[in-house]
Design an enzyme around this catalytic site. Structure first.
Site, PDB file in Angstrom:
ATOM      1  N   ASP A  16       0.826  -1.208   0.000  1.00  0.00           N
ATOM      2  CA  ASP A  16       0.000   0.000   0.000  1.00  0.00           C
ATOM      3  C   ASP A  16       0.866   1.266   0.000  1.00  0.00           C
ATOM      4  OD1 ASP A  16      -2.442   1.302  -0.054  1.00  0.00           O
ATOM      5  OD2 ASP A  16      -2.621   1.382   2.124  1.00  0.00           O
ATOM      6  N   ARG A  20       0.101   7.751  -2.347  1.00  0.00           N
ATOM      7  CA  ARG A  20       0.662   8.758  -1.435  1.00  0.00           C
ATOM      8  C   ARG A  20       2.123   9.051  -1.766  1.00  0.00           C
ATOM      9  NH1 ARG A  20      -1.127   5.722   3.653  1.00  0.00           N
ATOM     10  NH2 ARG A  20      -1.848   4.286   2.044  1.00  0.00           N
ATOM     11  N   GLU A  63     -12.174  -4.993  -4.017  1.00  0.00           N
ATOM     12  CA  GLU A  63     -12.758  -3.668  -3.792  1.00  0.00           C
ATOM     13  C   GLU A  63     -12.092  -2.575  -4.637  1.00  0.00           C
ATOM     14  OE1 GLU A  63     -12.067  -5.832  -1.293  1.00  0.00           O
ATOM     15  OE2 GLU A  63     -14.161  -6.298  -0.854  1.00  0.00           O
ATOM     16  N   ASN A  64     -10.933  -2.872  -5.217  1.00  0.00           N
ATOM     17  CA  ASN A  64     -10.212  -1.848  -5.984  1.00  0.00           C
ATOM     18  C   ASN A  64     -10.912  -1.442  -7.291  1.00  0.00           C
ATOM     19  OD1 ASN A  64      -6.888  -2.948  -4.923  1.00  0.00           O
ATOM     20  ND2 ASN A  64      -8.104  -1.221  -4.173  1.00  0.00           N
ATOM     21  N   ARG A  67     -12.257   2.186  -7.811  1.00  0.00           N
ATOM     22  CA  ARG A  67     -11.408   3.333  -8.188  1.00  0.00           C
ATOM     23  C   ARG A  67     -11.810   3.869  -9.566  1.00  0.00           C
ATOM     24  NH1 ARG A  67      -5.465   2.405  -5.637  1.00  0.00           N
ATOM     25  NH2 ARG A  67      -6.226   1.702  -3.626  1.00  0.00           N
ATOM     26  N   GLU A 203       2.043 -13.005  12.216  1.00  0.00           N
ATOM     27  CA  GLU A 203       2.636 -11.861  12.913  1.00  0.00           C
ATOM     28  C   GLU A 203       2.453 -10.632  12.013  1.00  0.00           C
ATOM     29  OE1 GLU A 203       3.894 -11.798  15.964  1.00  0.00           O
ATOM     30  OE2 GLU A 203       3.402 -13.927  16.149  1.00  0.00           O
TER      31      GLU A 203
HETATM   32  C1  IPE Z   1      -5.172  -2.771  -0.121  1.00  0.00           C
HETATM   33  O1  IPE Z   1      -4.927  -1.425  -0.278  1.00  0.00           O
HETATM   34  C2  IPE Z   1      -5.208  -3.458  -1.457  1.00  0.00           C
HETATM   35  C3  IPE Z   1      -3.916  -3.613  -2.121  1.00  0.00           C
HETATM   36  C4  IPE Z   1      -2.761  -3.262  -1.645  1.00  0.00           C
HETATM   37  C5  IPE Z   1      -3.977  -4.252  -3.426  1.00  0.00           C
HETATM   38  P1  IPE Z   1      -6.121  -0.359  -0.415  1.00  0.00           P
HETATM   39  O2  IPE Z   1      -5.490   0.956  -0.625  1.00  0.00           O
HETATM   40  O3  IPE Z   1      -7.089  -0.813  -1.424  1.00  0.00           O
HETATM   41  O4  IPE Z   1      -6.811  -0.447   1.026  1.00  0.00           O
HETATM   42  P2  IPE Z   1      -7.700   0.612   1.802  1.00  0.00           P
HETATM   43  O5  IPE Z   1      -8.742   1.104   0.838  1.00  0.00           O
HETATM   44  O6  IPE Z   1      -6.804   1.708   2.247  1.00  0.00           O
HETATM   45  O7  IPE Z   1      -8.258  -0.139   2.959  1.00  0.00           O
HETATM   46  C1  IPE Z   2      -1.549   0.307  -3.363  1.00  0.00           C
HETATM   47  O1  IPE Z   2      -1.356   1.676  -3.357  1.00  0.00           O
HETATM   48  C2  IPE Z   2      -1.729  -0.242  -4.747  1.00  0.00           C
HETATM   49  C3  IPE Z   2      -3.063  -0.785  -5.015  1.00  0.00           C
HETATM   50  C4  IPE Z   2      -4.057  -0.804  -4.181  1.00  0.00           C
HETATM   51  C5  IPE Z   2      -3.278  -1.339  -6.336  1.00  0.00           C
HETATM   52  P1  IPE Z   2      -2.569   2.693  -3.348  1.00  0.00           P
HETATM   53  O2  IPE Z   2      -2.941   3.000  -4.743  1.00  0.00           O
HETATM   54  O3  IPE Z   2      -3.677   2.189  -2.490  1.00  0.00           O
HETATM   55  O4  IPE Z   2      -1.892   3.952  -2.678  1.00  0.00           O
HETATM   56  P2  IPE Z   2      -2.509   4.902  -1.560  1.00  0.00           P
HETATM   57  O5  IPE Z   2      -2.946   4.030  -0.429  1.00  0.00           O
HETATM   58  O6  IPE Z   2      -3.650   5.627  -2.192  1.00  0.00           O
HETATM   59  O7  IPE Z   2      -1.385   5.802  -1.192  1.00  0.00           O
HETATM   60 MG    MG Z   3      -4.121   2.364  -0.535  1.00  0.00          MG
END
Ligand code: IPE
Ligand code: IPE
Ligand code: MG
Length: 238
Positions: A16, A20, A63-64, A67, A203
């Site tokens: 994650d 950011r 859930e992605n 986006r 863990e």
């Molecule tokens: C979790 O990250 C999913 C992946 C890393 C693929 P998200 O960015 O989707 O999780 P939330 O929305 O912050 O919980």
């Molecule tokens: C994780 O990074 C990658 C995926 C979920 C595919 P994010 O895209 O969720 O990055 P943040 O959490 O918005 O920084």
């Molecule tokens: Mg994220």
């Protein structure tokens, strides 16, 4: 450097913080995803070198899809490119590629490259690299429950004999051991629907470092901390 001293057999990572990472640099989110691929490469190589048995990477959650379409499309394009470009590396490192998630709902072109990668590497004997794609912990449990119910209805399974081992056989990857170490980058203190069944006794290690900045040195820190943990599995200090 800690080598072979209480290393986890199975490491799972919630990768994650790509967005950011980009934002703090005044870049578009997609630049974070591109940079994140470099971490995937480095961490995979390093885990294979350390003879970790399995590395499971949360690459795209169920859930992605929420986006913006442009970001989802870009992630799919990146995934496809990764699957093609990484093939050689996977073979050279004796890695066996696998996947968990509702793969059949991914774009056909991604499914095709994934199938090639899995087929090509199926006899490799080194580390298992499992990509969680269109993966959700709850969907995994629902998919398992449905198939188990079907088998119970058809009298292939005796309802009274269903236990944890029976249920595990219906998960996406029944033969996988539970993750010993679950790493989350980007600092959020949550599971985000990852491996709900499997992380019961993993863990947890959460680092504020965003995924594109998580490299060998950061992995070393996580492993150092893991080596100091006392795992009890509900028992008492041995
Ligand atoms: C979790 O990250 C999913 C992946 C890393 C693929 P998200 O960015 O989707 O999780 P939330 O929305 O912050 O919980
Ligand atoms: C994780 O990074 C990658 C995926 C979920 C595919 P994010 O895209 O969720 O990055 P943040 O959490 O918005 O920084
Ligand atoms: Mg994220």
């Amino acid at each position: 450097m800690i080598e072979n001293t209480r290393l986890p057999e199975h490491i799972a990572i919630i990768m994650d913080g790509n967005g950011r990472w980009a934002k703090t640099r005044g870049l578009q989110r997609i630049r974070g995803h591109i940079e994140g691929i470099k971490s995937v490469r480095e961490i995979t190589q390093e885990c294979a070198r350390k003879h970790i048995k399995q590395l499971t990477l949360y690459a795209f959650s169920y859930e992605n899809w929420k986006r913006p379409k442009t970001e989802v499309n870009f992630l799919m394009k990146l995934l496809k490119r990764y699957l093609i470009r990484e093939r050689k590396e996977i073979q050279e490192n004796n890695i066996r590629l696998t996947t968990i998630g509702r793969v059949s709902e991914l774009p056909k072109s991604v499914q095709k490259e994934l199938a090639i990668g899995i087929e090509e590497s199926k006899h490799n004997t080194g580390m298992i690299l499992c990509l969680a794609l269109n993966y959700g912990g709850r969907t995994e449990i629902i998919d398992a429950a449905k198939r188990l119910a079907e088998d119970t209805k058809n009298a292939n399974v005796d309802l009274d004999k269903i236990d944890e081992d029976t249920f595990r056989q219906y998960l996406y990857m029944p033969e996988m051991s539970d993750p010993d170490l679950l790493i989350r980058t980007g600092g959020e203190m949550r599971i985000s629907n990852f491996l709900l069944w499997e992380v019961s006794y993993s863990e947890l290690y959460v680092t504020p470092v965003c995924w594109p900045d998580f490299r060998k040195e950061q992995l070393e820190e996580a492993l150092k901390e893991y080596a100091q943990r006392e795992r009890r599995f509900g028992g008492i200090k041995g």
